[in-house]
Write a protein that holds these residues in place. Structure first.
Motif, PDB file in Angstrom:
ATOM      1  N   LYS A 426       0.818  -1.208   0.000  1.00 17.04           N
ATOM      2  CA  LYS A 426       0.000   0.000   0.000  1.00 17.04           C
ATOM      3  C   LYS A 426       0.859   1.268   0.000  1.00 17.04           C
ATOM      4  CE  LYS A 426      -4.271  -1.682   0.374  1.00 17.04           C
ATOM      5  NZ  LYS A 426      -5.331  -1.424  -0.625  1.00 17.04           N
ATOM      6  N   TYR A 427       2.122   1.150   0.429  1.00 15.88           N
ATOM      7  CA  TYR A 427       3.005   2.316   0.502  1.00 15.88           C
ATOM      8  C   TYR A 427       3.209   2.949  -0.875  1.00 15.88           C
ATOM      9  CZ  TYR A 427       7.383   4.925   1.018  1.00 15.88           C
ATOM     10  OH  TYR A 427       8.345   5.897   1.006  1.00 15.88           O
ATOM     11  N   PHE A 428       3.166   2.129  -1.927  1.00 15.51           N
ATOM     12  CA  PHE A 428       3.479   2.624  -3.260  1.00 15.51           C
ATOM     13  C   PHE A 428       2.295   3.334  -3.910  1.00 15.51           C
ATOM     14  CE2 PHE A 428       6.256  -1.013  -2.456  1.00 15.51           C
ATOM     15  CZ  PHE A 428       7.484  -0.430  -2.673  1.00 15.51           C
ATOM     16  N   PHE A 429       1.151   3.347  -3.230  1.00 12.58           N
ATOM     17  CA  PHE A 429      -0.015   4.060  -3.755  1.00 12.58           C
ATOM     18  C   PHE A 429      -0.150   5.375  -2.997  1.00 12.58           C
ATOM     19  CE2 PHE A 429      -0.735  -0.421  -4.506  1.00 12.58           C
ATOM     20  CZ  PHE A 429      -1.153  -0.439  -5.827  1.00 12.58           C
ATOM     21  N   THR A 430       0.198   6.455  -3.638  1.00 15.00           N
ATOM     22  CA  THR A 430       0.192   7.766  -2.992  1.00 15.00           C
ATOM     23  C   THR A 430      -0.526   8.778  -3.873  1.00 15.00           C
ATOM     24  OG1 THR A 430       2.321   8.396  -3.989  1.00 15.00           O
ATOM     25  CG2 THR A 430       2.385   7.295  -1.852  1.00 15.00           C
TER      26      THR A 430
END
Length: 511
Positions: A426-430
């Motif tokens: 989820k970190y890569f979805f910003t």
């Protein structure tokens, strides 16, 4: 027109949430460790399922898709079956009886990935464990045994109370210790405790004074100033000046050092020495005995650079393996004569086949989603967080032709390990921040990284305000509002300019 009952034949389409469909959807959202727990329950319910022995000749649960990143055209090609989890669910293959036979001894499975190297190392150790080198058991060292060897805080205090107190004093101590929180502070009302135990208040206060001499130093205090005072007394630094300082911690927190020096009656050098002494004390002495251990985060995926692109691999060290025992099915089928037994056996076989297929498709779907993430965020893996691009679930879903909800489930509770560290998918979805010069939008995480870097490099004599940070970020090409800067700064745990100025002032005085 006559009214009466009649029969009509109609054809319609509808989505039915079968148990197999619900199971496939649920499996997508589970991590490898959660899958292991789920499969353990299925092994108990279904006699046709079996888990291959660790270190045996059985290979991975299924033949996972091979992939290769073509550096020439910048594309990541995944060679897998057509369609993903959505296609599997849509086809309704839950009752299929075709086995997923794989030659586990073939050269298809090469032990060249991180997960395979872990399993190979475990097999190479064999039954010897680490006995030859460190004298451990055949299972190797139990690292959990090193954590919290003395038990919890209450057990530690009760042991000391038993050695120093007896009779009614020990009863009072047990009552007080039971009301000490995890940080080491006493939450009890002494007067109420004396009333409940039918003893004098002076006896309760006397026992509390004994408890406050126990290890760790500062335990049993009823406030921060009392906790620090106990530690100062033990260090033989509790003089009238230190007492006045501890009675005025609120003034110290405001950074009003001239006012505090007048109250304590000391000069600037003595005040700096007293503050430095306070920094060495523990404001929460009980936490070192906390029995709660942080849960270990195990990666579900490994990403490593290659000469021609990137290698993405499922962590097979934590991936459970399951097979359908067809020989046992044949044996049971030969003894089943009544319809109920045959129907139950058919259900077990269909359920086992569906589970194996669903787990196999789950891994392929995870690889497919992770491959697209690496493709979209390649600059992050090569250059760092400052090059993280804005990315949404819909962008990935459209690229791999899956539903957005499927991508959301795949990226939930999954962690990726790369050379830059361990990250949740989820970190890569910003979200995106518009560029000041009209260029390509940048990621919110990249902006946070820039804010943190600017504040880390600020001059202690010239603290940067949020307005100044906005101007500096715009010079770097980030079009961002002041309230957004404040929100990102607070989300990273960074104080305001006033708080940072006060902290650096105290730090310079105490240095």
């Amino acid at each position: 027109m006559a009214l009466g009952p009649r029969l009509d034949i109609r054809q319609s389409q509808s989505l039915v949430m079968t148990p197999q469909l619900q199971q496939a959807i649920r499996l997508l959202a589970l991590s490898n460790l959660e899958i292991e727990t789920f499969i353990s329950g299925e092994l108990e319910k279904n006699p046709l399922l079996e888990a291959p022995a660790a270190g045996g000749e059985d290979g991975p649960m299924s033949d996972l898709p091979d992939f290769d990143y073509d550096a020439g055209n910048g594309e990541l090609a995944v060679q897998a079956e057509e369609g993903g989890a959505d296609a599997l669910i849509a086809q309704g293959m839950g009752a299929a009886d075709s086995p997923l036979d794989v030659d586990y001894a073939a050269e298809t499975f090469i032990d060249d990935g991180p997960g395979d190297r872990i399993a190979s190392a475990e097999r190479s150790l064999g039954s010897s464990g680490m006995e030859s080198g460190g004298g451990y058991s055949e299972d190797g060292p139990d690292f959990d045994s090193f954590a919290n060897p003395e038990g919890g805080l209450h057990e530690h205090l009760l042991a000391q109370a038993g050695a120093k107190l007896s009779g009614m004093d020990l009863v009072i101590a047990g009552q007080l210790i039971g009301q000490i929180d995890d940080a080491g502070y006493l939450e009890a009302d002494l007067l109420q405790t004396a009333y409940d135990l039918k003893v004098a208040l002076a006896d309760v206060e006397r026992v509390l004074a004994v408890i406050q001499t126990f290890d760790p130093s500062g335990v049993g205090a009823r406030s921060l100033s009392e906790c620090l005072a106990i530690q100062a007394k033990e260090a033989d630094r509790y003089d009238p000046c230190m007492a006045r300082l501890l009675d005025n911690l609120d003034i110290l927190a405001k950074g009003a050092l001239p006012h505090l020096r007048r109250i304590c009656g000391v000069d600037e050098e003595d005040m700096a020495d007293m503050i430095q002494e306070l920094r060495g004390y523990d404001p929460k002495p009980g936490l070192r005995f906390s029995g709660e251990s942080a849960p270990a985060v195990v990666p579900d995926l490994f990403v490593a650079p290659r000469a021609d692109g990137w290698a993405i691999e499922i962590n097979t060290a934590t991936l459970p393996r399951v097979l359908v025992n067809r020989s046992y099915y044949v044996e049971l089928a030969g003894g089943a004569h009544d319809k109920a037994s045959k129907a139950w056996l058919a259900d077990c076989l269909a359920s086992a086949n569906w589970l194996v297929k669903a787990l196999d498709q789950r891994q392929k779907t995870i690889i497919k989603v992770a491959s697209e993430i690496v493709k979209q965020q390649e600059e992050f893996f090569r250059k760092g967080v400052a090059h993280l691009r804005p990315l949404t679930l819909r962008m990935v879903a459209d690229a791999i032709e899956m539903h957005e909800s499927t991508v959301s489930r795949v990226t939930s509770n999954k962690y990726l390990s790369c050379a830059r560290g361990l990250y949740e998918l989820k970190y890569f979805f910003t979200s995106s921040i518009q560029s000041a010069d009209g260029g390509e939008a940048v990621s919110a995480e990249a902006v946070k990284s820039q804010i943190k870097a600017l504040i880390s490099a600020e001059d202690p004599k010239k603290i940067l305000s949020d307005d100044t940070l906005v101007d500096m970020l715009r010079e770097k090409g980030f079009d961002i509002a002041r309230r957004t800067v404040a929100k990102y700064r607070e989300a990273m745990g960074i104080g305001s300019s006033v708080q940072r100025r006060r902290q650096k002032l105290l730090g310079s005085r105490a240095a």
